[in-house]
Scaffold this active site. Structure first.
Site, PDB file in Angstrom:
ATOM      1  N   SER A 180       0.144  -6.266 -12.884  1.00  0.00           N
ATOM      2  CA  SER A 180      -1.195  -6.845 -12.981  1.00  0.00           C
ATOM      3  C   SER A 180      -1.611  -7.698 -11.801  1.00  0.00           C
ATOM      4  O   SER A 180      -2.808  -7.871 -11.569  1.00  0.00           O
ATOM      5  CB  SER A 180      -1.295  -7.685 -14.264  1.00  0.00           C
ATOM      6  OG  SER A 180      -0.355  -8.744 -14.236  1.00  0.00           O
ATOM      7  N   HIS A 208      -2.624  -2.359 -18.076  1.00  0.00           N
ATOM      8  CA  HIS A 208      -3.585  -2.090 -17.008  1.00  0.00           C
ATOM      9  C   HIS A 208      -3.658  -0.615 -16.639  1.00  0.00           C
ATOM     10  O   HIS A 208      -4.423  -0.241 -15.749  1.00  0.00           O
ATOM     11  CB  HIS A 208      -3.246  -2.926 -15.778  1.00  0.00           C
ATOM     12  CG  HIS A 208      -3.592  -4.375 -15.927  1.00  0.00           C
ATOM     13  ND1 HIS A 208      -4.849  -4.869 -15.656  1.00  0.00           N
ATOM     14  CD2 HIS A 208      -2.856  -5.428 -16.345  1.00  0.00           C
ATOM     15  CE1 HIS A 208      -4.869  -6.167 -15.888  1.00  0.00           C
ATOM     16  NE2 HIS A 208      -3.669  -6.531 -16.306  1.00  0.00           N
ATOM     17  N   LYS A 239      -8.816  -4.277 -22.315  1.00  0.00           N
ATOM     18  CA  LYS A 239      -9.138  -4.110 -20.894  1.00  0.00           C
ATOM     19  C   LYS A 239     -10.042  -2.888 -20.731  1.00  0.00           C
ATOM     20  O   LYS A 239     -11.229  -2.982 -20.990  1.00  0.00           O
ATOM     21  CB  LYS A 239      -7.848  -4.038 -20.080  1.00  0.00           C
ATOM     22  CG  LYS A 239      -7.082  -5.376 -20.096  1.00  0.00           C
ATOM     23  CD  LYS A 239      -5.813  -5.336 -19.307  1.00  0.00           C
ATOM     24  CE  LYS A 239      -5.167  -6.703 -19.180  1.00  0.00           C
ATOM     25  NZ  LYS A 239      -4.792  -7.322 -20.466  1.00  0.00           N
TER      26      LYS A 239
END
Length: 391
Positions: A180, A208, A239
């Site tokens: 990340s 991610h 996300k």
């Protein structure tokens, strides 16, 4: 009130070092541009990779769910009953991830904690990349298993750890899919080969990578065509998926075990109807609108090339996460502050989130940015970088 003087002293030290930050209130939705203090600025700090946070279909699904099922669920799923929509979302996620089953938890953070704190005992060992996410680190702290840390994406170091731990009942290798802070991708094919060679299990945190890598955003495992060879995949729904929550994708046995032994699942109220319905709709959009990923990667290439041409150091990023590495923590925050005056919101990140001497402004482009926005942001980086003698 007396008693917190030691905290006040530490906070004062942070202020003097230029490392104290305040929360930044947003006065708009989480889009490619946001409003801060009445001013519209380009957002380069959000994890909203595909622009789903304000997608009309997600908002519609959330409103309909509230009208039909209410604002909350009342308790944990093992006590008050589980809504049918929770089960339906988990089946949809399992099909999406090509696994037997999934279990949804309150966040990606708690998903990592649930797995690592419950499925291993003192007979086992967890082997973790040194730059894994804080949720993995905290999950490891909660386990009774032994632990080994291998050097970041260093396969010789991983193999050494595997050789040194052959006496344990089970060995679990844990890695982020996309890291990340640096934006690099784990060498998962090599990790899988080593794990299979030494009879170890593998767990990948795809927070991610969900919505970013793989077919329709299925993640790192699918990106490398390793479906069926990774034991546990942890992901997030907050996300690229655009809403809230985390999930564990694995076998039916892992799901059933976590329902009985995963403390974050057992002791936290389940997702409210609006969140559950919006997450479910987001999975449908991932399947139906692949062009969002195409725009994301097109924007990523454009912005990275622009930063490189300006002379910024961006490390080893391979993804929409592109760090602008400054080094000094105070200087990174100074760059962030200067960018904001120039119309770009990109947060500075310093120790302990990243190692000392590796402070940076982390940027994330999304599918919703236009080339014009990104070019404007590059102009701001050029002005700020030259003003602070970074470039």
């Amino acid at each position: 009130m007396k008693g917190f003087e030691y905290l006040e002293r530490e906070l004062q030290d942070m202020k003097q070092a230029g490392l104290f930050r305040t929360l930044v209130p947003l006065e708009s939705d989480q889009g490619a541009k946001v409003v801060i203090d009445g001013k519209e600025v380009i957002q380069l700090s959000s994890n909203n990779y595909l622009g789903l946070t304000n997608h009309p279909r997600l908002k519609q699904a959330a409103v309909k769910a509230v009208e039909a099922y209410g604002a909350g669920t009342g308790s944990v799923r093992t006590i008050a009953g589980t809504f049918c929509m929770h089960e339906e979302l988990e089946k949809k996620l399992a099909a999406f991830k090509h696994t037997e089953a999934t279990l949804v938890l309150q966040s990606g953070f708690t998903a990592n904690q649930a797995v690592l704190s419950s499925i291993l005992t003192e007979e086992d060992v967890v082997i973790s990349d040194e730059l894994n996410h804080a949720s993995i680190i905290d999950g490891i702290r909660l386990t009774k298993a032994a632990r080994k840390i291998y050097q970041h994406v260093d396969m010789a170091s991983l193999e050494s750890a595997l050789k040194e731990t052959q006496q344990y009942r089970k060995r679990l290798v844990v890695t982020d899919g996309i890291f990340s802070m640096d934006g690099n991708i784990a060498p998962l094919p090599e990790i899988v080969e080593l794990a299979e060679k030494y009879d170890a299990m593998i767990m990948v945190d795809d927070a991610h990578a969900s919505g970013v890598l793989g077919r329709n955003g299925r993640g790192t495992v699918d990106h490398f065509d390793l479906n069926g060879r990774v034991h546990i995949q942890v992901g997030t729904l907050s996300k690229a998926v655009g809403v809230l929550g985390g999930y564990v994708a694995s076998t039916r046995a892992v799901r059933d075990y976590l329902i009985h032994k995963g403390r974050p699942f057992l002791f936290s109220t389940s997702h409210p109807p609006a969140v559950t319905a919006a997450c479910s709709e987001a999975v449908d959009i991932l399947l139906e609108e692949p062009e969002r990923m195409d725009r994301l990667w097109d924007n990523t290439t454009f912005f990275k090339q622009g930063l490189h041409q300006l002379g910024f150091a961006t490390g080893k990023s391979e993804t929409p996460i592109t760090p602008v590495i400054v080094g000094d923590g105070a200087k990174a925050h100074e760059l962030s502050d200067k960018l904001l005056t120039l119309g770009v919101f990109a947060q500075g990140i310093a120790f302990p989130t990243v190692p000392k001497g590796a402070a940076r402004v982390r940027t994330i482009v999304t599918a919703n940015h236009t080339k014009e926005m990104l070019q404007e942001a590059l102009h701001a980086f050029e002005k700020a970088g030259k003003h602070l003698s970074i470039i």
